[in-house]
Design a protein around this motif. Structure first.
Motif, mmCIF file in Angstrom:
data_model
loop_
_atom_site.group_PDB
_atom_site.id
_atom_site.type_symbol
_atom_site.label_atom_id
_atom_site.label_comp_id
_atom_site.label_asym_id
_atom_site.label_seq_id
_atom_site.Cartn_x
_atom_site.Cartn_y
_atom_site.Cartn_z
ATOM 1 N N LEU A 1 0.836 -1.184 0.000
ATOM 2 C CA LEU A 1 0.000 0.000 0.000
ATOM 3 C C LEU A 1 0.876 1.241 0.000
ATOM 4 C CD1 LEU A 1 -2.819 1.337 0.317
ATOM 5 C CD2 LEU A 1 -2.488 1.159 2.805
ATOM 6 N N ASP A 2 0.660 2.115 -0.965
ATOM 7 C CA ASP A 2 1.389 3.387 -1.036
ATOM 8 C C ASP A 2 0.722 4.350 -0.059
ATOM 9 O OD1 ASP A 2 2.605 5.785 -1.664
ATOM 10 O OD2 ASP A 2 2.595 5.420 -3.825
ATOM 11 N N LEU A 3 1.264 4.438 1.137
ATOM 12 C CA LEU A 3 0.627 5.228 2.197
ATOM 13 C C LEU A 3 0.488 6.695 1.812
ATOM 14 C CD1 LEU A 3 2.305 3.664 5.364
ATOM 15 C CD2 LEU A 3 -0.085 3.446 4.669
ATOM 16 N N ALA A 4 1.517 7.247 1.185
ATOM 17 C CA ALA A 4 1.457 8.659 0.814
ATOM 18 C C ALA A 4 0.317 8.936 -0.157
ATOM 19 C CB ALA A 4 2.788 9.093 0.211
ATOM 20 N N ALA A 5 0.031 7.969 -1.034
ATOM 21 C CA ALA A 5 -1.017 8.156 -2.041
ATOM 22 C C ALA A 5 -2.417 8.100 -1.448
ATOM 23 C CB ALA A 5 -0.875 7.099 -3.139
ATOM 24 N N THR A 6 -2.567 7.575 -0.234
ATOM 25 C CA THR A 6 -3.901 7.475 0.371
ATOM 26 C C THR A 6 -4.456 8.839 0.763
ATOM 27 O OG1 THR A 6 -3.113 7.218 2.658
ATOM 28 C CG2 THR A 6 -3.300 5.208 1.295
ATOM 29 N N GLY A 7 -3.586 9.791 1.041
ATOM 30 C CA GLY A 7 -4.024 11.107 1.482
ATOM 31 C C GLY A 7 -4.520 11.143 2.907
ATOM 32 N N LEU A 8 -4.357 10.056 3.630
ATOM 33 C CA LEU A 8 -4.820 9.981 5.015
ATOM 34 C C LEU A 8 -3.704 10.365 5.973
ATOM 35 C CD1 LEU A 8 -6.821 6.623 4.855
ATOM 36 C CD2 LEU A 8 -7.754 8.938 4.925
ATOM 37 N N PRO A 9 -4.048 10.894 7.131
ATOM 38 C CA PRO A 9 -3.016 11.238 8.125
ATOM 39 C C PRO A 9 -2.326 9.981 8.646
ATOM 40 C CG PRO A 9 -5.204 11.482 9.062
ATOM 41 C CD PRO A 9 -5.404 11.255 7.600
ATOM 42 N N MET A 10 -1.018 10.062 8.806
ATOM 43 C CA MET A 10 -0.273 8.908 9.294
ATOM 44 C C MET A 10 -0.435 8.719 10.807
ATOM 45 S SD MET A 10 0.952 7.331 6.740
ATOM 46 C CE MET A 10 -0.541 7.827 5.852
ATOM 47 N N VAL A 11 -0.771 9.787 11.518
ATOM 48 C CA VAL A 11 -1.046 9.667 12.946
ATOM 49 C C VAL A 11 -2.517 9.314 13.113
ATOM 50 C CG1 VAL A 11 -1.108 10.823 15.178
ATOM 51 C CG2 VAL A 11 0.764 11.298 13.580
ATOM 52 N N GLN A 12 -2.771 8.123 13.611
ATOM 53 C CA GLN A 12 -4.127 7.630 13.793
ATOM 54 C C GLN A 12 -4.471 7.534 15.283
ATOM 55 O OE1 GLN A 12 -6.551 6.643 11.426
ATOM 56 N NE2 GLN A 12 -5.221 7.700 9.953
ATOM 57 N N GLU A 13 -5.733 7.755 15.607
ATOM 58 C CA GLU A 13 -6.185 7.710 16.991
ATOM 59 C C GLU A 13 -7.228 6.606 17.180
ATOM 60 O OE1 GLU A 13 -7.675 11.551 17.995
ATOM 61 O OE2 GLU A 13 -5.671 12.437 18.189
#
Length: 288
Positions: free
Chosen positions: A132-144
């Motif tokens: 999974l290309d994390l940067a391409a997801t557009g989601l914040p990398m810090v999750q709660e």
């Protein structure tokens, strides 16, 4: 509203006391679902599936529903195809050794995948995994997430770099299958050992990416062996079957484990005389 919990062992060996504690705690906090996570085809054995069912019955636990994870593969594949269509995946041919060599972590650090295969096409006839290309997801990398044991928590989903979500052996990776199956089983509260808390940020990101409900979590204390290490199959932790053979009553053991608060210092599980329930005493975990 009644919580829906789950117990999700892998059939790679017999259940031990640590498994029993987790299963009993899950049952104590909601309607218990059972999921057999058998997608590691090289290590999972049908005989262990039967053993898990026998052990749960011995403890007096009756899950409300049962899912064999390998049978959900078509559903996993459909989710994979959707992510591919969105352009969020790339093929990776790297071996574990190559990743470790390229990441070159310092002692004690996470070996984060450096993105070696991003933007490349795999050679013909060479096996590859999907990352999974994390940067391409557009989601914040810090999750709660909400943890009943420790309150509101957060962590980085990219601690290990772009994650594999589909393995080279053509089976889904753990995190991918886990979030899909939690949603399919309607799980609202994930009860599991606190050693698995580090998996939560990535799983929260996958839930958001796939449009899945976000459950709450309870990461409970662990049971330790005499050396102060978490009970594990690989260390040949004493099995539930062996306790039963010594005359321990499963219902008594389950009641004792259910009475233990899930939050607090880790617990030392020491073998007692044949026919009696294990003696459990509070024992702070080293480094905690």
């Amino acid at each position: 509203m009644t919580e829906i919990t789950r117990f999700a062992p892998s059939p790679t060996g017999p259940l031990h006391l640590g498994h029993a504690f987790s299963a009993v705690q899950a049952a104590a906090h909601g309607a218990l679902m059972l999921r057999i996570e058998d997608i590691d085809r090289s290590r999972c054995r049908p005989a262990h599936v039967a053993g898990i069912l026998c052990d749960l019955a011995w403890l007096g636990l009756a899950p409300a529903a049962f899912l064999l994870q390998s049978e959900a593969r078509p559903r996993h594949r459909a989710a994979l195809d959707l992510l591919r269509q969105r352009g969020l995946l790339y093929a990776c041919t790297c071996t574990r050794g190559q990743v470790e060599a390229a990441a070159a972590p310092h002692e004690g650090e996470t070996r984060a995948y450096p993105g070696t295969c991003r933007g490349r096409s795999p050679p013909a006839d060479m096996p590859f995994a999907w990352r999974l290309d994390l940067a391409a997801t557009g989601l914040p990398m810090v999750q709660e997430w909400e943890d009943l044991a420790t309150g509101r928590q957060q962590g980085r989903a990219d601690a290990a770099g772009d994650p594999i979500i589909w393995r080279k052996d053509d089976w889904p990776a753990y995190h991918f299958a886990c979030v899909l199956d939690d949603a399919a089983q309607g799980v609202t509260l994930v009860v599991r050992g606190r050693d698995l808390a580090e998996a939560t940020p990535l799983q929260r990101l996958l839930q958001a990416l796939l449009g899945l409900p976000a459950p709450r979590y309870l990461h409970h204390r662990l049971l330790l062996n005499a050396a102060g290490k978490r009970l594990a199959k690989r260390d040949r932790a004493e099995t539930l079957a062996s306790l039963g053979a010594l005359g321990v009553r499963g219902a008594d053991l389950a009641a004792r484990l259910a009475a233990l608060p899930p939050v607090g210092p880790d617990l030392l599980a020491s073998a007692a005389a044949a026919g009696s329930v294990h003696s459990l005493q509070d024992q702070p975990r080293k480094g905690v």
